[in-house]
Motif scaffolding. Structure first.
Motif, PDB file in Angstrom:
ATOM      1  N   GLU A 173       0.541  -0.896  -0.236  1.00  0.00           N
ATOM      2  CA  GLU A 173       0.452  -0.409   0.205  1.00  0.00           C
ATOM      3  C   GLU A 173       0.810   0.513   0.033  1.00  0.00           C
ATOM      4  N   GLU A 174       1.469   1.527   0.698  1.00  0.00           N
ATOM      5  CA  GLU A 174       3.086   2.027   1.143  1.00  0.00           C
ATOM      6  C   GLU A 174       3.951   3.258  -0.909  1.00  0.00           C
ATOM      7  N   ASP A 175       4.260   4.254  -1.335  1.00  0.00           N
ATOM      8  CA  ASP A 175       4.987   4.322  -1.888  1.00  0.00           C
ATOM      9  C   ASP A 175       6.376   3.617  -1.659  1.00  0.00           C
ATOM     10  N   PRO A 176       6.751   3.219  -3.305  1.00  0.00           N
ATOM     11  CA  PRO A 176       8.287   2.588  -2.876  1.00  0.00           C
ATOM     12  C   PRO A 176       9.025   3.027  -1.978  1.00  0.00           C
ATOM     13  N   ASP A 177       9.816   2.678  -0.889  1.00  0.00           N
ATOM     14  CA  ASP A 177      11.776   3.433  -0.334  1.00  0.00           C
ATOM     15  C   ASP A 177      12.420   2.469  -1.120  1.00  0.00           C
ATOM     16  N   PRO A 178      13.906   3.136  -1.348  1.00  0.00           N
ATOM     17  CA  PRO A 178      14.582   2.318  -2.027  1.00  0.00           C
ATOM     18  C   PRO A 178      15.294   1.770  -0.665  1.00  0.00           C
ATOM     19  N   LEU A 179      15.187   1.337   0.066  1.00  0.00           N
ATOM     20  CA  LEU A 179      15.956   0.465   1.318  1.00  0.00           C
ATOM     21  C   LEU A 179      14.488  -0.213   1.493  1.00  0.00           C
ATOM     22  N   LEU A 180      13.464  -0.121   1.129  1.00  0.00           N
ATOM     23  CA  LEU A 180      12.417  -1.687   0.723  1.00  0.00           C
ATOM     24  C   LEU A 180      12.963  -2.930   0.133  1.00  0.00           C
ATOM     25  N   PRO A 181      13.262  -2.450  -0.844  1.00  0.00           N
ATOM     26  CA  PRO A 181      13.619  -3.693  -1.379  1.00  0.00           C
ATOM     27  C   PRO A 181      14.333  -4.893  -0.756  1.00  0.00           C
ATOM     28  N   GLY A 182      15.027  -5.212   0.296  1.00  0.00           N
ATOM     29  CA  GLY A 182      15.643  -6.397   0.460  1.00  0.00           C
ATOM     30  C   GLY A 182      14.980  -6.382   1.986  1.00  0.00           C
ATOM     31  N   ARG A 183      13.881  -5.529   2.279  1.00  0.00           N
ATOM     32  CA  ARG A 183      13.113  -6.146   3.052  1.00  0.00           C
ATOM     33  C   ARG A 183      11.624  -6.857   2.802  1.00  0.00           C
ATOM     34  N   VAL A 184      12.124  -6.282   1.445  1.00  0.00           N
ATOM     35  CA  VAL A 184      10.227  -7.294   0.745  1.00  0.00           C
ATOM     36  C   VAL A 184      11.095  -8.450   0.512  1.00  0.00           C
ATOM     37  N   GLN A 185      12.697  -9.015  -0.152  1.00  0.00           N
ATOM     38  CA  GLN A 185      12.409  -9.622  -0.288  1.00  0.00           C
ATOM     39  C   GLN A 185      12.515 -10.810   1.236  1.00  0.00           C
ATOM     40  N   ARG A 186      13.060 -10.036   1.814  1.00  0.00           N
ATOM     41  CA  ARG A 186      12.767 -11.744   3.107  1.00  0.00           C
ATOM     42  C   ARG A 186      11.554 -11.913   3.324  1.00  0.00           C
ATOM     43  N   ILE A 187      11.383 -10.483   3.498  1.00  0.00           N
ATOM     44  CA  ILE A 187       9.146 -10.944   3.421  1.00  0.00           C
ATOM     45  C   ILE A 187       8.972 -12.388   3.023  1.00  0.00           C
ATOM     46  N   ARG A 188       8.987 -11.676   1.630  1.00  0.00           N
ATOM     47  CA  ARG A 188       9.099 -13.117   0.674  1.00  0.00           C
ATOM     48  C   ARG A 188       8.961 -14.126   1.197  1.00  0.00           C
ATOM     49  N   GLN A 189      10.897 -14.697   1.420  1.00  0.00           N
ATOM     50  CA  GLN A 189      11.367 -15.781   1.805  1.00  0.00           C
ATOM     51  C   GLN A 189      10.790 -16.486   2.999  1.00  0.00           C
ATOM     52  N   VAL A 190      10.342 -15.940   4.395  1.00  0.00           N
ATOM     53  CA  VAL A 190       9.529 -16.234   5.202  1.00  0.00           C
ATOM     54  C   VAL A 190       8.835 -16.802   4.344  1.00  0.00           C
ATOM     55  N   LEU A 191       7.757 -15.522   3.813  1.00  0.00           N
ATOM     56  CA  LEU A 191       6.231 -16.344   3.419  1.00  0.00           C
ATOM     57  C   LEU A 191       6.120 -17.705   2.595  1.00  0.00           C
ATOM     58  N   GLN A 192       7.382 -17.854   1.818  1.00  0.00           N
ATOM     59  CA  GLN A 192       7.561 -18.986   0.977  1.00  0.00           C
ATOM     60  C   GLN A 192       7.951 -20.009   2.244  1.00  0.00           C
ATOM     61  N   LEU A 193       8.866 -20.241   3.022  1.00  0.00           N
ATOM     62  CA  LEU A 193       8.632 -20.909   4.080  1.00  0.00           C
ATOM     63  C   LEU A 193       8.213 -21.249   4.777  1.00  0.00           C
ATOM     64  N   LEU A 194       7.035 -20.567   5.586  1.00  0.00           N
ATOM     65  CA  LEU A 194       6.672 -21.049   6.028  1.00  0.00           C
ATOM     66  C   LEU A 194       4.884 -21.320   5.577  1.00  0.00           C
ATOM     67  N   SER A 195       4.888 -21.199   4.761  1.00  0.00           N
ATOM     68  CA  SER A 195       3.069 -20.879   4.174  1.00  0.00           C
ATOM     69  C   SER A 195       3.202 -22.729   3.466  1.00  0.00           C
TER      70      SER A 195
END
Length: 195
Positions: A173-195
């Motif tokens: 929902e937020e505007d893209p932030d240049p610091l977020l790609p690493g955070r987004v990648q980590r969240i996706r990895q965690v979701l992929q692992l645990l879901s």
């Protein structure tokens, strides 16, 4: 019973006499000494506190704990004074390790199957709270963190998935932030692992 019947409490009680009965019952109970310690003279000539023997005074568990804490505090103070006089005391107390250092050490010990490793909820909670932050959990530790998450069970696993999903919705929902790609990648990895 009227006011005349309450001569022992000065006639101040209500007509029912309940207040008077409470006061007379309390007055008949012997008062307990509140100070559980005595003063004696120490080796240096100063006053030293010592516990009163149980035969002289019965202490409640809370009073006993308070007394023990005070005695330990006195002993630490005396020890610091002896060290200071001997010139051995450090001018600064040893620095405490941060929660981040302790949590990362905990994670590394788990990964190495260290014999002294044991589960610590505080360390796990810190890791789960900060695992998306690259400054707190560097990239070299994140792969270990993912391996640790595989063994996550029960409520901790459910809450981790719920939090990751909520963070992903929030970031979408937020505007893209240049610091977020690493955070987004980590969240996706965690979701992929645990879901």
């Amino acid at each position: 019973a009227g006011p005349a019947g309450h001569a022992q409490c000065g006639g101040a009680a209500a007509a029912g006499g309940a207040d008077c009965a409470v006061r007379t019952a309390a007055a008949s109970v012997p008062r307990r000494r509140t100070c559980p310690r005595d003063l004696t003279t120490g080796a240096e000539g100063g006053a030293v506190l010592r516990p009163v023997p149980d035969a002289e005074l019965e202490l409640s568990p809370e009073e006993q704990r308070v007394l023990e804490r005070k005695l330990k505090k006195e002993q630490r103070k005396e020890e610091r004074q002896r060290l200071r006089e001997a010139g051995l005391a450090a001018h600064h107390p040893p620095a405490r390790r941060s929660g981040a250092e302790l949590a990362l050490d905990y994670l590394c010990a788990w990964a190495q199957k260290h014999k002294n490793w044991r589960f610590q909820k505080t360390r796990q909670t810190w890791l789960l709270l900060h695992m998306y932050d690259r400054d707190k959990v560097p990239d070299e530790h994140f792969s270990t963190m993912l391996a640790y998450l595989e063994g996550l069970q029960g409520r901790a696993r459910e809450l981790t998935v719920q939090k990751a999903e909520a963070l992903m919705r929030e970031l979408d929902e937020e505007d893209p932030d240049p610091l977020l790609p690493g955070r987004v990648q980590r969240i996706r990895q965690v979701l992929q692992l645990l879901s």
